[in-house]
Design a protein around this motif. Sequence first.
Motif, PDB file in Angstrom:
ATOM      1  N   THR A   1     -12.370 119.235  44.436  1.00  0.00           N
ATOM      2  CA  THR A   1     -11.644 119.760  45.600  1.00  0.00           C
ATOM      3  C   THR A   1     -12.149 119.144  46.902  1.00  0.00           C
ATOM      4  OG1 THR A   1     -13.074 121.726  45.646  1.00  0.00           O
ATOM      5  CG2 THR A   1     -10.957 121.931  44.502  1.00  0.00           C
ATOM      6  N   GLU A   2     -13.449 118.900  46.988  1.00  0.00           N
ATOM      7  CA  GLU A   2     -13.983 118.256  48.185  1.00  0.00           C
ATOM      8  C   GLU A   2     -13.504 116.812  48.287  1.00  0.00           C
ATOM      9  OE1 GLU A   2     -18.209 118.833  48.143  1.00  0.00           O
ATOM     10  OE2 GLU A   2     -18.000 121.001  48.359  1.00  0.00           O
ATOM     11  N   ASP A   3     -13.441 116.141  47.143  1.00  0.00           N
ATOM     12  CA  ASP A   3     -13.009 114.741  47.123  1.00  0.00           C
ATOM     13  C   ASP A   3     -11.578 114.574  47.620  1.00  0.00           C
ATOM     14  OD1 ASP A   3     -13.256 112.006  46.650  1.00  0.00           O
ATOM     15  OD2 ASP A   3     -12.575 112.171  44.576  1.00  0.00           O
ATOM     16  N   VAL A   4     -10.695 115.513  47.268  1.00  0.00           N
ATOM     17  CA  VAL A   4      -9.291 115.401  47.698  1.00  0.00           C
ATOM     18  C   VAL A   4      -9.017 116.160  48.995  1.00  0.00           C
ATOM     19  CG1 VAL A   4      -8.399 114.949  45.389  1.00  0.00           C
ATOM     20  CG2 VAL A   4      -8.489 117.301  46.211  1.00  0.00           C
ATOM     21  N   GLY A   5     -10.057 116.751  49.600  1.00  0.00           N
ATOM     22  CA  GLY A   5      -9.908 117.397  50.898  1.00  0.00           C
ATOM     23  C   GLY A   5      -9.315 118.795  50.866  1.00  0.00           C
ATOM     24  N   VAL A   6      -9.461 119.483  49.733  1.00  0.00           N
ATOM     25  CA  VAL A   6      -8.931 120.847  49.618  1.00  0.00           C
ATOM     26  C   VAL A   6      -9.852 121.811  50.359  1.00  0.00           C
ATOM     27  CG1 VAL A   6      -8.588 122.767  48.003  1.00  0.00           C
ATOM     28  CG2 VAL A   6      -7.700 120.497  47.467  1.00  0.00           C
ATOM     29  N   VAL A   7      -9.270 122.604  51.234  1.00  0.00           N
ATOM     30  CA  VAL A   7     -10.015 123.675  51.891  1.00  0.00           C
ATOM     31  C   VAL A   7      -9.781 124.920  51.047  1.00  0.00           C
ATOM     32  CG1 VAL A   7     -10.268 125.061  53.965  1.00  0.00           C
ATOM     33  CG2 VAL A   7      -9.703 122.628  54.149  1.00  0.00           C
ATOM     34  N   ARG A   8     -10.813 125.348  50.372  1.00  0.00           N
ATOM     35  CA  ARG A   8     -10.666 126.483  49.461  1.00  0.00           C
ATOM     36  C   ARG A   8     -11.299 127.735  50.058  1.00  0.00           C
ATOM     37  NH1 ARG A   8     -14.645 123.063  47.381  1.00  0.00           N
ATOM     38  NH2 ARG A   8     -16.635 124.122  47.390  1.00  0.00           N
ATOM     39  N   ARG A   9     -10.723 128.863  49.702  1.00  0.00           N
ATOM     40  CA  ARG A   9     -11.272 130.139  50.141  1.00  0.00           C
ATOM     41  C   ARG A   9     -12.387 130.572  49.204  1.00  0.00           C
ATOM     42  NH1 ARG A   9      -8.516 135.916  50.138  1.00  0.00           N
ATOM     43  NH2 ARG A   9     -10.011 136.992  51.452  1.00  0.00           N
ATOM     44  N   ARG A  10     -12.106 130.527  47.902  1.00  0.00           N
ATOM     45  CA  ARG A  10     -13.099 130.887  46.885  1.00  0.00           C
ATOM     46  C   ARG A  10     -12.846 130.065  45.629  1.00  0.00           C
ATOM     47  NH1 ARG A  10     -12.950 137.074  45.725  1.00  0.00           N
ATOM     48  NH2 ARG A  10     -10.727 136.656  45.677  1.00  0.00           N
ATOM     49  N   LEU A  11     -13.847 130.076  44.771  1.00  0.00           N
ATOM     50  CA  LEU A  11     -13.777 129.368  43.503  1.00  0.00           C
ATOM     51  C   LEU A  11     -14.637 130.143  42.512  1.00  0.00           C
ATOM     52  CD1 LEU A  11     -13.877 125.817  42.659  1.00  0.00           C
ATOM     53  CD2 LEU A  11     -16.137 126.786  42.567  1.00  0.00           C
ATOM     54  N   TRP A  12     -14.124 130.386  41.315  1.00  0.00           N
ATOM     55  CA  TRP A  12     -14.924 131.129  40.344  1.00  0.00           C
ATOM     56  C   TRP A  12     -14.519 130.786  38.915  1.00  0.00           C
ATOM     57  CZ3 TRP A  12     -11.026 133.380  43.211  1.00  0.00           C
ATOM     58  CH2 TRP A  12     -10.007 134.014  42.522  1.00  0.00           C
ATOM     59  N   ALA A  13     -15.480 131.003  37.994  1.00  0.00           N
ATOM     60  CA  ALA A  13     -15.197 130.843  36.565  1.00  0.00           C
ATOM     61  C   ALA A  13     -14.391 132.050  36.115  1.00  0.00           C
ATOM     62  CB  ALA A  13     -16.497 130.752  35.778  1.00  0.00           C
ATOM     63  N   THR A  14     -13.524 131.842  35.143  1.00  0.00           N
ATOM     64  CA  THR A  14     -12.629 132.910  34.709  1.00  0.00           C
ATOM     65  C   THR A  14     -12.437 132.866  33.202  1.00  0.00           C
ATOM     66  OG1 THR A  14     -10.493 133.940  35.185  1.00  0.00           O
ATOM     67  CG2 THR A  14     -10.517 131.558  34.991  1.00  0.00           C
ATOM     68  N   THR A  15     -11.747 133.845  32.706  1.00  0.00           N
ATOM     69  CA  THR A  15     -11.344 133.884  31.306  1.00  0.00           C
ATOM     70  C   THR A  15      -9.837 134.035  31.271  1.00  0.00           C
ATOM     71  OG1 THR A  15     -13.396 135.016  30.732  1.00  0.00           O
ATOM     72  CG2 THR A  15     -11.639 135.101  29.120  1.00  0.00           C
ATOM     73  N   ILE A  16      -9.188 133.217  30.462  1.00  0.00           N
ATOM     74  CA  ILE A  16      -7.733 133.283  30.335  1.00  0.00           C
ATOM     75  C   ILE A  16      -7.386 133.981  29.031  1.00  0.00           C
ATOM     76  CG2 ILE A  16      -5.615 131.942  30.076  1.00  0.00           C
ATOM     77  CD1 ILE A  16      -6.956 129.782  31.784  1.00  0.00           C
ATOM     78  N   HIS A  17      -6.536 134.980  29.130  1.00  0.00           N
ATOM     79  CA  HIS A  17      -6.056 135.708  27.959  1.00  0.00           C
ATOM     80  C   HIS A  17      -4.561 135.461  27.853  1.00  0.00           C
ATOM     81  CE1 HIS A  17      -9.848 137.925  27.636  1.00  0.00           C
ATOM     82  NE2 HIS A  17      -9.811 137.955  28.959  1.00  0.00           N
ATOM     83  N   ASP A  18      -4.151 134.754  26.824  1.00  0.00           N
ATOM     84  CA  ASP A  18      -2.747 134.416  26.632  1.00  0.00           C
ATOM     85  C   ASP A  18      -2.101 135.442  25.714  1.00  0.00           C
ATOM     86  OD1 ASP A  18      -0.289 133.218  26.396  1.00  0.00           O
ATOM     87  OD2 ASP A  18      -1.040 131.354  25.555  1.00  0.00           O
ATOM     88  N   THR A  19      -0.926 135.913  26.092  1.00  0.00           N
ATOM     89  CA  THR A  19      -0.219 136.890  25.261  1.00  0.00           C
ATOM     90  C   THR A  19       0.368 136.242  24.021  1.00  0.00           C
ATOM     91  OG1 THR A  19       1.903 136.544  26.360  1.00  0.00           O
ATOM     92  CG2 THR A  19       0.448 138.251  27.277  1.00  0.00           C
ATOM     93  N   GLY A  20       0.574 134.940  24.085  1.00  0.00           N
ATOM     94  CA  GLY A  20       1.188 134.246  22.965  1.00  0.00           C
ATOM     95  C   GLY A  20       2.695 134.417  22.896  1.00  0.00           C
TER      96      GLY A  20
END
Length: 102
Positions: A65-84
């Motif tokens: 994100t820094e390389d492409v110049g994105v100004v981010r508010r927050r960033l965090w690790a997450t877990t994705i739960h797909d319903t399928g």
Amino acid sequence: MVDVVVEREFANAITGEDFNTIALEGMDCFATYRANWHESLLSDEGKNLLCCFAAPDLETIRMLTEDVGVVRRRLWATTIHDTGKQGTPNVVVERQFDEPVA
């Protein structure tokens, strides 16, 4: 690989077309950082954007994100739960705890 969410906030609302332009500008960096974009969710008013990626670690997305110049508010690790289930709407649930949870 870890799933990572990047939260962005815009002073002025953006449209779906604006988002497409923004997304295309960063696509070349994904291979360099070994990151994969999952999806993005733009709020109805166009001022908040959540982007979900898979990457080797959080630091990779910070650098990307820094390389492409994105100004981010927050960033965090997450877990994705797909319903399928095809056509099921996406939902983002955020939880914060006063103390660390095991």
